[in-house]
Design an enzyme around this catalytic site. Sequence first.
Site, PDB file in Angstrom:
ATOM      1  CG  ASP A  32     -30.444 -19.198 -17.638  1.00  0.00           C
ATOM      2  OD1 ASP A  32     -29.735 -18.350 -18.209  1.00  0.00           O
ATOM      3  OD2 ASP A  32     -30.059 -20.366 -17.410  1.00  0.00           O
ATOM      4  CE  LYS A  33     -25.872 -11.477 -17.218  1.00  0.00           C
ATOM      5  NZ  LYS A  33     -24.560 -11.282 -16.554  1.00  0.00           N
ATOM      6  CB  THR A  35     -24.440 -16.201 -19.940  1.00  0.00           C
ATOM      7  OG1 THR A  35     -24.412 -17.626 -19.807  1.00  0.00           O
ATOM      8  CG2 THR A  35     -24.756 -15.546 -18.602  1.00  0.00           C
ATOM      9  CG  LEU A  80     -28.496 -26.358 -11.176  1.00  0.00           C
ATOM     10  CD1 LEU A  80     -30.018 -26.371 -11.149  1.00  0.00           C
ATOM     11  CD2 LEU A  80     -27.992 -27.556 -11.954  1.00  0.00           C
ATOM     12  CB  ALA A  81     -27.649 -19.370 -12.162  1.00  0.00           C
ATOM     13  CB  THR A 133     -17.972 -28.403  -9.133  1.00  0.00           C
ATOM     14  OG1 THR A 133     -16.868 -29.122  -9.639  1.00  0.00           O
ATOM     15  CG2 THR A 133     -17.427 -27.119  -8.531  1.00  0.00           C
ATOM     16  CG  ASP A 134     -15.478 -33.317  -8.884  1.00  0.00           C
ATOM     17  OD1 ASP A 134     -15.476 -32.301  -9.601  1.00  0.00           O
ATOM     18  OD2 ASP A 134     -15.193 -34.455  -9.315  1.00  0.00           O
ATOM     19  CD  GLU A 135     -13.596 -28.452 -11.964  1.00  0.00           C
ATOM     20  OE1 GLU A 135     -12.786 -27.520 -12.019  1.00  0.00           O
ATOM     21  OE2 GLU A 135     -14.257 -28.825 -12.946  1.00  0.00           O
ATOM     22  CE1 TYR A 170     -17.451 -23.548 -12.081  1.00  0.00           C
ATOM     23  CE2 TYR A 170     -15.916 -25.390 -11.956  1.00  0.00           C
ATOM     24  CZ  TYR A 170     -17.209 -24.906 -11.938  1.00  0.00           C
ATOM     25  OH  TYR A 170     -18.271 -25.766 -11.781  1.00  0.00           O
ATOM     26  CB  SER A 171     -12.451 -24.962  -8.372  1.00  0.00           C
ATOM     27  OG  SER A 171     -11.101 -24.587  -8.446  1.00  0.00           O
ATOM     28  CE  LYS A 174     -20.511 -24.037  -8.333  1.00  0.00           C
ATOM     29  NZ  LYS A 174     -21.929 -23.679  -8.647  1.00  0.00           N
ATOM     30  CG  LEU A 210     -12.437 -33.445 -23.440  1.00  0.00           C
ATOM     31  CD1 LEU A 210     -11.218 -32.887 -24.176  1.00  0.00           C
ATOM     32  CD2 LEU A 210     -11.979 -34.451 -22.381  1.00  0.00           C
ATOM     33  NE  ARG A 234     -10.707 -32.932 -14.823  1.00  0.00           N
ATOM     34  CZ  ARG A 234      -9.447 -32.812 -14.382  1.00  0.00           C
ATOM     35  NH1 ARG A 234      -8.869 -33.803 -13.730  1.00  0.00           N
ATOM     36  NH2 ARG A 234      -8.762 -31.700 -14.571  1.00  0.00           N
TER      37      ARG A 234
HETATM   38  P1  NAD Z   1     -23.675 -23.983 -17.862  1.00  0.00           P
HETATM   39  O1  NAD Z   1     -22.531 -23.013 -18.033  1.00  0.00           O
HETATM   40  O2  NAD Z   1     -24.011 -24.903 -18.969  1.00  0.00           O
HETATM   41  O3  NAD Z   1     -25.003 -23.186 -17.507  1.00  0.00           O
HETATM   42  C1  NAD Z   1     -25.037 -22.123 -16.609  1.00  0.00           C
HETATM   43  C2  NAD Z   1     -26.382 -21.425 -16.756  1.00  0.00           C
HETATM   44  O4  NAD Z   1     -26.425 -20.351 -15.803  1.00  0.00           O
HETATM   45  C3  NAD Z   1     -26.610 -20.821 -18.138  1.00  0.00           C
HETATM   46  O5  NAD Z   1     -27.917 -21.102 -18.586  1.00  0.00           O
HETATM   47  C4  NAD Z   1     -26.423 -19.325 -17.904  1.00  0.00           C
HETATM   48  O6  NAD Z   1     -27.216 -18.523 -18.779  1.00  0.00           O
HETATM   49  C5  NAD Z   1     -26.907 -19.195 -16.462  1.00  0.00           C
HETATM   50  N1  NAD Z   1     -26.315 -18.023 -15.795  1.00  0.00           N
HETATM   51  C6  NAD Z   1     -25.003 -17.644 -15.789  1.00  0.00           C
HETATM   52  N2  NAD Z   1     -24.861 -16.514 -15.098  1.00  0.00           N
HETATM   53  C7  NAD Z   1     -26.101 -16.176 -14.634  1.00  0.00           C
HETATM   54  C8  NAD Z   1     -26.585 -15.120 -13.833  1.00  0.00           C
HETATM   55  N3  NAD Z   1     -25.782 -14.151 -13.378  1.00  0.00           N
HETATM   56  N4  NAD Z   1     -27.914 -15.087 -13.534  1.00  0.00           N
HETATM   57  C9  NAD Z   1     -28.745 -16.062 -13.987  1.00  0.00           C
HETATM   58  N5  NAD Z   1     -28.338 -17.074 -14.769  1.00  0.00           N
HETATM   59  C10 NAD Z   1     -27.031 -17.144 -15.076  1.00  0.00           C
HETATM   60  O7  NAD Z   1     -23.324 -24.775 -16.530  1.00  0.00           O
HETATM   61  P2  NAD Z   1     -23.628 -26.295 -16.172  1.00  0.00           P
HETATM   62  O8  NAD Z   1     -22.535 -27.126 -16.700  1.00  0.00           O
HETATM   63  O9  NAD Z   1     -25.027 -26.601 -16.496  1.00  0.00           O
HETATM   64  O10 NAD Z   1     -23.464 -26.246 -14.590  1.00  0.00           O
HETATM   65  C11 NAD Z   1     -24.561 -25.918 -13.749  1.00  0.00           C
HETATM   66  C12 NAD Z   1     -24.097 -25.912 -12.308  1.00  0.00           C
HETATM   67  O11 NAD Z   1     -23.576 -27.195 -11.962  1.00  0.00           O
HETATM   68  C13 NAD Z   1     -22.973 -24.918 -12.041  1.00  0.00           C
HETATM   69  O12 NAD Z   1     -23.214 -24.324 -10.804  1.00  0.00           O
HETATM   70  C14 NAD Z   1     -21.713 -25.769 -12.008  1.00  0.00           C
HETATM   71  O13 NAD Z   1     -20.766 -25.205 -11.143  1.00  0.00           O
HETATM   72  C15 NAD Z   1     -22.261 -27.077 -11.454  1.00  0.00           C
HETATM   73  N6  NAD Z   1     -21.527 -28.284 -11.886  1.00  0.00           N
HETATM   74  C16 NAD Z   1     -21.240 -28.498 -13.212  1.00  0.00           C
HETATM   75  C17 NAD Z   1     -20.579 -29.673 -13.591  1.00  0.00           C
HETATM   76  C18 NAD Z   1     -20.289 -29.977 -15.035  1.00  0.00           C
HETATM   77  O14 NAD Z   1     -19.612 -30.970 -15.338  1.00  0.00           O
HETATM   78  N7  NAD Z   1     -20.799 -29.210 -15.997  1.00  0.00           N
HETATM   79  C19 NAD Z   1     -20.213 -30.607 -12.624  1.00  0.00           C
HETATM   80  C20 NAD Z   1     -20.541 -30.351 -11.290  1.00  0.00           C
HETATM   81  C21 NAD Z   1     -21.200 -29.194 -10.938  1.00  0.00           C
END
Ligand code: NAD
Length: 367
Positions: A32-33, A35, A80-81, A133-135, A170-171, A174, A210, A234
């Site tokens: 993880d970076k 952020t 997941l990043a 994501t479903d988006e 965003y979508s 993805k 939200l 949603r």
């Molecule tokens: P989040 O924003 O909470 O976490 C993202 C993580 O990725 C963070 O820890 C961040 O530090 C890390 N990150 C960001 N850029 C990076 C990089 N360049 N290198 C390494 N690490 C990096 O996101 P989330 O809600 O946990 O979502 C995780 C994944 O699931 C995403 O790919 C998102 O598209 C997908 N997703 C999320 C949801 C939702 O409702 N949150 C639903 C479906 C899918």
Amino acid sequence: MKILVTGGAGFIGSAVTRHIIKNTSDSVINLDKLTYAGNLQSLEHIEKSDRYTFEQVDICDRAELDRVFKQHTPDAVMHLAAESHVDRSITGPAEFIQTNIVGTYTLLEAAREYWNTLDDSAKLAFRFHHISTDEVYGDLPHPDEQDDNAFDKELPLFTEQTSYAPSSPYSASKASSDHLVRAWLRTYGFPTIVTNCSNNYGPYHFPEKLIPLVILNALEGKDLPVYGKGDQIRDWLYVEDHARALYKVVTEGKVGETYNIGGHNEKQNIEVVQTICSILDELVPKKPKYAEQIMFVNDRPGHDRRYAIDSSKMSKELNWTPIETFETGLRKTVQWYLDNQQWCQNVQSGSYQRERLGQINTKTQGE
Ligand code: NAD
């Protein structure tokens, strides 16, 4: 198994990491970076496990990715990043293109090069699981758009065959990453699996989204902003149900397949906000009631009206169904935020103070 989880310090990635360490004998390398959305405090209950390792690395940094693959020799990647907040993608899309598209490409190439060095049986067993994501599907017809004679017709759901039609930066980013993953499977025979999930909620969710934003604003006596009329729908899934689903997919899913994951919990945003207010009225009563803080604000540009997932493939093929209903999951979530105010304060220590993002034609446009 040794599983490389990217984004393991984020909301869903940390739930996946906690799930694996607590419930399996597998190891996690969390890459993880860190952020603004990544917080190691979300992992404090498992960080001392000898099956857990952390690597602070950017998925766009090829040399560092090569080092991590060589050093840790994972059996699978759960990717997941990402940059994940739609409003931020409207205000500043560049980071989304960089991390979600360029980062996924860089990770795919590093993983593929590593995979090519494996012996035949390790190569066959290897999985690259891309979490999406479903988006990416855009939006679905909303009940308000149905004519009066169609009241008994079921509204459509997103299936694994639904065409991509993303609406936000965003979508779209993805969707691009999903296409890259599919191309790496088809062209290079690289063993990928994709999952597309609906909106998650639960503990350790950064308070820009939200549900945590409404809980914290409510407790602090601030406005509870609802975009437009609040009628956007949603399909909400408790994050720990998602984490269980993802582990099933990476261990039992078929290479080349896509699995849609959802909660069968279609709710309008306004209903979500009102339910949080009633739970708080019960747990932390005050006068006037929390719902008095609801404030309707300008809608998000390009706001999708309805998402809803058909997750029957997950239940039929992988025997997965969610455990939490929306009511049980939301109650647990509100209670978690009440019990973990310190986490909330710590993760919000940067410049972001829950202000509105993602409006166009404002000073912040393009920043
Ligand atoms: P989040 O924003 O909470 O976490 C993202 C993580 O990725 C963070 O820890 C961040 O530090 C890390 N990150 C960001 N850029 C990076 C990089 N360049 N290198 C390494 N690490 C990096 O996101 P989330 O809600 O946990 O979502 C995780 C994944 O699931 C995403 O790919 C998102 O598209 C997908 N997703 C999320 C949801 C939702 O409702 N949150 C639903 C479906 C899918």
